[in-house]
Scaffold this motif. Structure first.
Motif, mmCIF file in Angstrom:
data_model
loop_
_atom_site.group_PDB
_atom_site.id
_atom_site.type_symbol
_atom_site.label_atom_id
_atom_site.label_comp_id
_atom_site.label_asym_id
_atom_site.label_seq_id
_atom_site.Cartn_x
_atom_site.Cartn_y
_atom_site.Cartn_z
ATOM 1 N N GLN A 109 0.912 -1.121 0.086
ATOM 2 C CA GLN A 109 0.003 0.188 0.064
ATOM 3 C C GLN A 109 0.860 1.379 0.017
ATOM 4 O OE1 GLN A 109 -3.031 -0.120 3.266
ATOM 5 N NE2 GLN A 109 -3.684 -2.198 2.654
ATOM 6 N N SER A 110 0.359 2.115 -0.709
ATOM 7 C CA SER A 110 1.134 3.515 -0.718
ATOM 8 C C SER A 110 0.655 4.291 0.609
ATOM 9 C CB SER A 110 0.717 4.347 -1.970
ATOM 10 O OG SER A 110 -0.893 4.691 -1.706
ATOM 11 N N THR A 111 1.573 5.221 0.915
ATOM 12 C CA THR A 111 1.233 6.106 2.163
ATOM 13 C C THR A 111 -0.026 6.731 2.082
ATOM 14 O OG1 THR A 111 3.629 6.702 2.294
ATOM 15 C CG2 THR A 111 1.865 8.179 3.418
ATOM 16 N N ALA A 112 -0.654 7.189 1.011
ATOM 17 C CA ALA A 112 -2.031 7.613 0.760
ATOM 18 C C ALA A 112 -3.107 6.455 1.115
ATOM 19 C CB ALA A 112 -2.336 8.221 -0.722
ATOM 20 N N GLU A 113 -2.650 5.239 0.758
ATOM 21 C CA GLU A 113 -3.574 4.068 0.921
ATOM 22 C C GLU A 113 -3.783 3.790 2.491
ATOM 23 O OE1 GLU A 113 -3.409 1.596 -3.156
ATOM 24 O OE2 GLU A 113 -1.869 1.563 -1.987
ATOM 25 N N LEU A 114 -2.589 3.905 3.101
ATOM 26 C CA LEU A 114 -2.300 3.342 4.520
ATOM 27 C C LEU A 114 -3.334 4.935 5.392
ATOM 28 C CD1 LEU A 114 1.213 2.404 5.102
ATOM 29 C CD2 LEU A 114 -0.990 1.125 5.075
ATOM 30 N N GLN A 115 -3.152 6.068 4.794
ATOM 31 C CA GLN A 115 -3.839 7.028 5.650
ATOM 32 C C GLN A 115 -5.306 7.076 5.298
ATOM 33 O OE1 GLN A 115 -1.448 10.269 3.780
ATOM 34 N NE2 GLN A 115 0.060 10.401 5.665
ATOM 35 N N ALA A 116 -5.738 6.658 4.092
ATOM 36 C CA ALA A 116 -7.076 6.530 3.913
ATOM 37 C C ALA A 116 -7.690 5.160 4.726
ATOM 38 C CB ALA A 116 -7.404 6.093 2.349
ATOM 39 N N ALA A 117 -7.052 4.099 4.935
ATOM 40 C CA ALA A 117 -7.537 3.100 5.741
ATOM 41 C C ALA A 117 -7.523 3.507 7.249
ATOM 42 C CB ALA A 117 -6.405 1.932 5.403
ATOM 43 N N THR A 118 -6.640 4.396 7.539
ATOM 44 C CA THR A 118 -6.768 4.979 8.928
ATOM 45 C C THR A 118 -7.633 5.823 9.328
ATOM 46 O OG1 THR A 118 -4.280 4.856 9.277
ATOM 47 C CG2 THR A 118 -5.441 6.279 10.666
ATOM 48 N N ALA A 119 -7.930 6.875 8.340
ATOM 49 C CA ALA A 119 -9.071 7.730 8.431
ATOM 50 C C ALA A 119 -10.505 7.220 8.694
ATOM 51 C CB ALA A 119 -9.142 8.481 7.161
ATOM 52 N N GLY A 120 -10.781 5.974 7.984
ATOM 53 C CA GLY A 120 -12.048 5.349 8.172
ATOM 54 C C GLY A 120 -12.261 4.137 9.375
ATOM 55 N N ASN A 121 -11.350 4.256 10.135
ATOM 56 C CA ASN A 121 -11.179 3.197 10.980
ATOM 57 C C ASN A 121 -10.701 3.894 12.590
ATOM 58 O OD1 ASN A 121 -9.906 1.127 12.826
ATOM 59 N ND2 ASN A 121 -10.735 -0.210 11.286
ATOM 60 N N ASN A 122 -11.697 3.909 13.544
ATOM 61 C CA ASN A 122 -11.480 4.583 15.044
ATOM 62 C C ASN A 122 -10.210 3.802 15.762
ATOM 63 O OD1 ASN A 122 -13.324 6.423 14.636
ATOM 64 N ND2 ASN A 122 -14.755 5.074 15.713
ATOM 65 N N ASP A 123 -10.117 2.301 15.504
ATOM 66 C CA ASP A 123 -9.004 1.843 16.260
ATOM 67 C C ASP A 123 -7.912 2.162 15.486
ATOM 68 O OD1 ASP A 123 -10.380 0.312 17.884
ATOM 69 O OD2 ASP A 123 -10.810 -1.309 16.515
ATOM 70 N N ARG A 124 -7.720 2.195 14.293
ATOM 71 C CA ARG A 124 -6.554 2.743 13.409
ATOM 72 C C ARG A 124 -5.956 4.226 13.720
ATOM 73 N NH1 ARG A 124 -5.827 -0.213 7.784
ATOM 74 N NH2 ARG A 124 -6.316 -2.340 8.274
ATOM 75 N N GLN A 125 -6.841 5.008 13.980
ATOM 76 C CA GLN A 125 -6.773 6.313 14.211
ATOM 77 C C GLN A 125 -5.922 6.395 15.708
ATOM 78 O OE1 GLN A 125 -10.168 8.651 13.783
ATOM 79 N NE2 GLN A 125 -10.736 8.195 11.585
ATOM 80 N N ALA A 126 -6.521 5.699 16.640
ATOM 81 C CA ALA A 126 -6.057 5.694 18.040
ATOM 82 C C ALA A 126 -4.513 5.136 17.945
ATOM 83 C CB ALA A 126 -6.864 4.514 18.794
ATOM 84 N N TRP A 127 -4.287 4.139 17.009
ATOM 85 C CA TRP A 127 -2.797 3.788 16.892
ATOM 86 C C TRP A 127 -1.813 4.650 16.700
ATOM 87 C CZ3 TRP A 127 -4.024 -1.127 12.911
ATOM 88 C CH2 TRP A 127 -4.840 -1.958 13.938
ATOM 89 N N GLN A 128 -2.277 5.623 15.970
ATOM 90 C CA GLN A 128 -1.467 6.655 15.365
ATOM 91 C C GLN A 128 -0.583 7.421 16.268
ATOM 92 O OE1 GLN A 128 -0.692 5.989 12.004
ATOM 93 N NE2 GLN A 128 -2.355 4.619 12.389
ATOM 94 N N GLU A 129 -1.359 7.911 17.532
ATOM 95 C CA GLU A 129 -0.587 8.351 18.521
ATOM 96 C C GLU A 129 -0.230 7.225 19.594
ATOM 97 O OE1 GLU A 129 -1.938 11.452 22.140
ATOM 98 O OE2 GLU A 129 -2.791 11.745 20.234
ATOM 99 N N ALA A 130 -1.074 6.383 19.933
ATOM 100 C CA ALA A 130 -0.773 5.532 21.077
ATOM 101 C C ALA A 130 0.467 4.464 20.838
ATOM 102 C CB ALA A 130 -1.899 4.720 21.657
ATOM 103 N N CYS A 131 0.437 3.946 19.616
ATOM 104 C CA CYS A 131 1.358 2.875 19.157
ATOM 105 C C CYS A 131 2.420 3.500 18.484
ATOM 106 C CB CYS A 131 0.453 1.809 18.461
ATOM 107 S SG CYS A 131 -0.743 1.032 19.486
ATOM 108 N N ASN A 132 2.827 4.637 18.111
ATOM 109 C CA ASN A 132 3.779 5.137 17.011
ATOM 110 C C ASN A 132 5.158 4.922 17.854
ATOM 111 O OD1 ASN A 132 5.802 6.521 15.828
ATOM 112 N ND2 ASN A 132 4.315 8.218 15.094
ATOM 113 N N LEU A 133 5.885 3.811 17.437
ATOM 114 C CA LEU A 133 7.240 3.218 18.035
ATOM 115 C C LEU A 133 8.163 4.217 17.679
ATOM 116 C CD1 LEU A 133 8.628 1.187 19.665
ATOM 117 C CD2 LEU A 133 8.910 -0.299 17.640
ATOM 118 N N ARG A 134 8.111 5.103 16.706
ATOM 119 C CA ARG A 134 9.293 6.069 16.276
ATOM 120 C C ARG A 134 9.001 6.837 17.210
ATOM 121 N NH1 ARG A 134 9.344 8.618 10.987
ATOM 122 N NH2 ARG A 134 11.431 9.270 11.505
#
Length: 140
Positions: A109-134
């Motif tokens: 998946q491209s970056t845009a595809e990953l971001q689109a999948a995140t935008a439509g999913n509450n769990d994935r949105q929460a991962w961006q802040e809570a699980c960002n290992l970097r």
């Protein structure tokens, strides 16, 4: 090359490996867990097949300051992240084939595809802040 084991003294070197578009494949486990011990061999073999990605083995007890508040329900727990975009976070069956399929699907998946999948999913949105290992490594 095997997966790197995250330790207190190698965090700066690992941070330096994690560029803006680097894939992180992290397995969160525990030293006492027999399932994790058995899974490690396959995870290391998987890492050797993908030298372009950063594979990390993280003992949740040894690295409690880094992962302490992550919601780890079972072992192994897998985190897949490209740059600062968390693609997957969750417990999986201890079958390395599952990790292979997940990484293959997300890496296509491209970056845009990953971001689109995140935008439509509450769990994935929460991962961006809570699980960002970097980000967690930068902050610790």
């Amino acid at each position: 090359m095997t997966a790197l084991t995250l330790e207190q003294d190698n965090r700066p070197q690992i941070r330096d490996l994690l560029g803006d578009d680097t894939w992180i494949v992290a397995c969160l486990c525990a030293a006492w867990c027999d399932v994790c011990k058995a899974y490690r061999t396959g995870f290391d073999e998987f890492a050797a097949q993908h030298p372009d990605k950063c594979f990390l083995w993280i003992d949740v007890e040894d690295q409690a300051d880094l992962v302490g508040d992550l919601d780890i329900e079972n072992f192994p727990t897998l985190l897949l992240q490209r740059g600062d975009q968390v693609a997957f976070f969750g417990a999986i069956q201890p079958d390395i084939g599952i990790a292979r399929r997940l990484l293959s699907a997300y890496a296509q998946q491209s970056t845009a595809e990953l971001q689109a999948a995140t935008a439509g999913n509450n769990d994935r949105q929460a991962w961006q802040e809570a699980c960002n290992l970097r980000q967690r490594l930068r902050d610790n």
